[in-house]
Design an enzyme around this catalytic site. Structure first.
Site, PDB file in Angstrom:
ATOM      1  N   LYS A  55       0.844  -1.203   0.000  1.00 52.39           N
ATOM      2  CA  LYS A  55       0.000   0.000   0.000  1.00 52.39           C
ATOM      3  C   LYS A  55       0.874   1.246   0.000  1.00 52.39           C
ATOM      4  O   LYS A  55       0.629   2.209  -0.723  1.00 52.39           O
ATOM      5  CB  LYS A  55      -0.949  -0.013   1.212  1.00 52.39           C
ATOM      6  CG  LYS A  55      -2.099  -0.989   1.035  1.00 52.39           C
ATOM      7  CD  LYS A  55      -2.853  -1.287   2.321  1.00 52.39           C
ATOM      8  CE  LYS A  55      -3.871  -2.395   2.040  1.00 52.39           C
ATOM      9  NZ  LYS A  55      -4.525  -2.917   3.247  1.00 52.39           N
ATOM     10  N   GLN A  99      -5.043  -1.574   9.340  1.00 52.91           N
ATOM     11  CA  GLN A  99      -4.851  -2.890   8.724  1.00 52.91           C
ATOM     12  C   GLN A  99      -5.487  -3.971   9.603  1.00 52.91           C
ATOM     13  O   GLN A  99      -5.196  -4.068  10.788  1.00 52.91           O
ATOM     14  CB  GLN A  99      -3.345  -3.154   8.526  1.00 52.91           C
ATOM     15  CG  GLN A  99      -3.036  -4.453   7.825  1.00 52.91           C
ATOM     16  CD  GLN A  99      -3.545  -4.496   6.377  1.00 52.91           C
ATOM     17  OE1 GLN A  99      -3.448  -3.519   5.639  1.00 52.91           O
ATOM     18  NE2 GLN A  99      -4.113  -5.627   5.992  1.00 52.91           N
ATOM     19  N   ASP A 122     -11.369   2.691   3.726  1.00 59.20           N
ATOM     20  CA  ASP A 122     -11.636   1.253   3.650  1.00 59.20           C
ATOM     21  C   ASP A 122     -13.152   0.997   3.620  1.00 59.20           C
ATOM     22  O   ASP A 122     -13.584  -0.148   3.435  1.00 59.20           O
ATOM     23  CB  ASP A 122     -11.014   0.553   4.872  1.00 59.20           C
ATOM     24  CG  ASP A 122     -10.177  -0.649   4.490  1.00 59.20           C
ATOM     25  OD1 ASP A 122     -10.076  -0.939   3.284  1.00 59.20           O
ATOM     26  OD2 ASP A 122      -9.634  -1.305   5.397  1.00 59.20           O
TER      27      ASP A 122
END
Ligand code: NAP
Length: 304
Positions: A55, A99, A122
């Site tokens: 990422k 994460q 997200d």
């Protein structure tokens, strides 16, 4: 026997990333602004470390700023919440990603719930999920969004479109299955969601024009579960022993679909790796640009 075409997630993701790069240049030229993505990594799970590195790399390659916040496995939950609050208040940060999975003992719902919906790249907060169900504009979860783009591309190559297709989603997780169902519904597909209690799951799969497999069970979907000509999107990432004695590594990655068997029936199928995975990151970058524009009241440049 004819075989299906491979849906090349790597190159479709590359195309989307270069669109994001153009949008970033346009924001820099027009507003002298560079979007920033902040990623929070807790603990030292090897797979999570690989994802976060990737990422970071692609965020920078797209011309954006990438911040990494690493926390130890035994971090106190309140300390983590304080970090999210600080990132929420930091006006230079456009997107926040925690994460997952978080180490045991941390309350994932509480921590994700602290992310400001305007920075929720997200798409996992309750506000983002609510907007998705209501069909309102918002930040969509990256992996399901990637699935829709891949299916749309595969159909377009056949002169077809998503509207009216029967899409069967295997799996009902908050991360993949449920939002994927909402996103395909938004595209006017007819949706069936199957899960561990679904009866006669093979027959359900055989009715799919588009089959999205997100169960986390290696090679569960067999060739004869697939309708002739179906599009297969394999989200699963499963590490299994590598039986090839000449292989360099003793494990390998496989999807939820038996790729070789499925190719005989499907018209197009995503490989694992190289299918959905690269799209997840590309959609994350896209969300970061969209979040930056929304927060500043700017029109999103390029047709992202
Ligand atoms: P998850 O939270 O474990 O959910 C799995 C879902 O599959 C559940 O809804 C479960 O049903 C269902 N399921 C499990 N076994 C089944 C069976 N035998 N028959 C029918 N349904 C079954 O997993 P997830 O987070 O959605 O992830 C799914 C897979 O996608 C994993 O391999 C993960 O690594 C991968 N993934 C890939 C990406 C990417 O970027 N490519 C991103 C995220 C996840 P119940 O609800 O009834 O238990």
């Amino acid at each position: 026997m004819s075989q299906s075409s491979k849906i090349d997630g790597k190159s479709i993701a590359e195309g989307l990333r270069s669109q994001v790069g153009l949008a970033v240049s346009s924001l820099r030229n027009e507003y002298d602004y560079v979007p920033t993505l902040a990623v929070v990594l807790v603990g030292s799970d090897p797979a999570s470390q690989v994802y976060v590195r990737s990422k970071h790399k692609f965020t920078r390659k797209a011309g954006m700023h990438s911040l990494e916040h690493k926390m130890p496995e035994d971090v106190d939950e309140d300390t983590l919440v304080d970090l999210i609050k600080t990132l929420n208040q930091d006006d230079s940060v456009d997107g926040i990603l925690v994460q997952l999975p978080l180490p045991k003992g941390l309350n994932t719902n509480r921590i994700i719930g602290e992310i400001s919906p305007s920075k929720d790249v997200d798409g996992l907060t309750e506000i983002s999920a609510g907007r998705l169900v209501l069909g309102r504009a918002g930040l969509h979860p990256c992996t399901p969004e990637g699935c829709v783009i891949l299916a749309r591309n595969a159909l377009a190559a056949q002169g077809e479109e998503l509207s009216g297709k029967h899409c069967v989603i295997l799996g009902r997780s908050i991360l993949v299955g449920k939002p994927a169902a909402m996103l395909f519904l938004e595209q006017n597909c007819t949706i069936t969601i199957a899960h561990s209690r679904t009866k006669d799951i093979e027959e359900v799969c055989r009715s799919a024009d588009i089959l999205v497999a997100a169960v986390g069970r290696p090679l569960m979907v067999k060739g004869d579960w697939i309708k002739k000509g179906a599009i297969i999107i394999d989200v699963g990432i499963n590490r299994v022993p590598n039986k090839d004695i000449n292989a360099k590594r003793d494990t390998k990655l496989v999807g939820d679909v038996d790729y070789d068997a499925a190719r005989i029936h499907a018209s197009a199928i995503t490989p694992v790796p190289g299918g959905v995975g690269p799209m997840t990151i590309a959609c994350l970058l896209r969300n970061t640009v969209i979040a930056a524009c929304n927060r500043h009241g700017w029109h999103v440049p390029i047709n992202l």
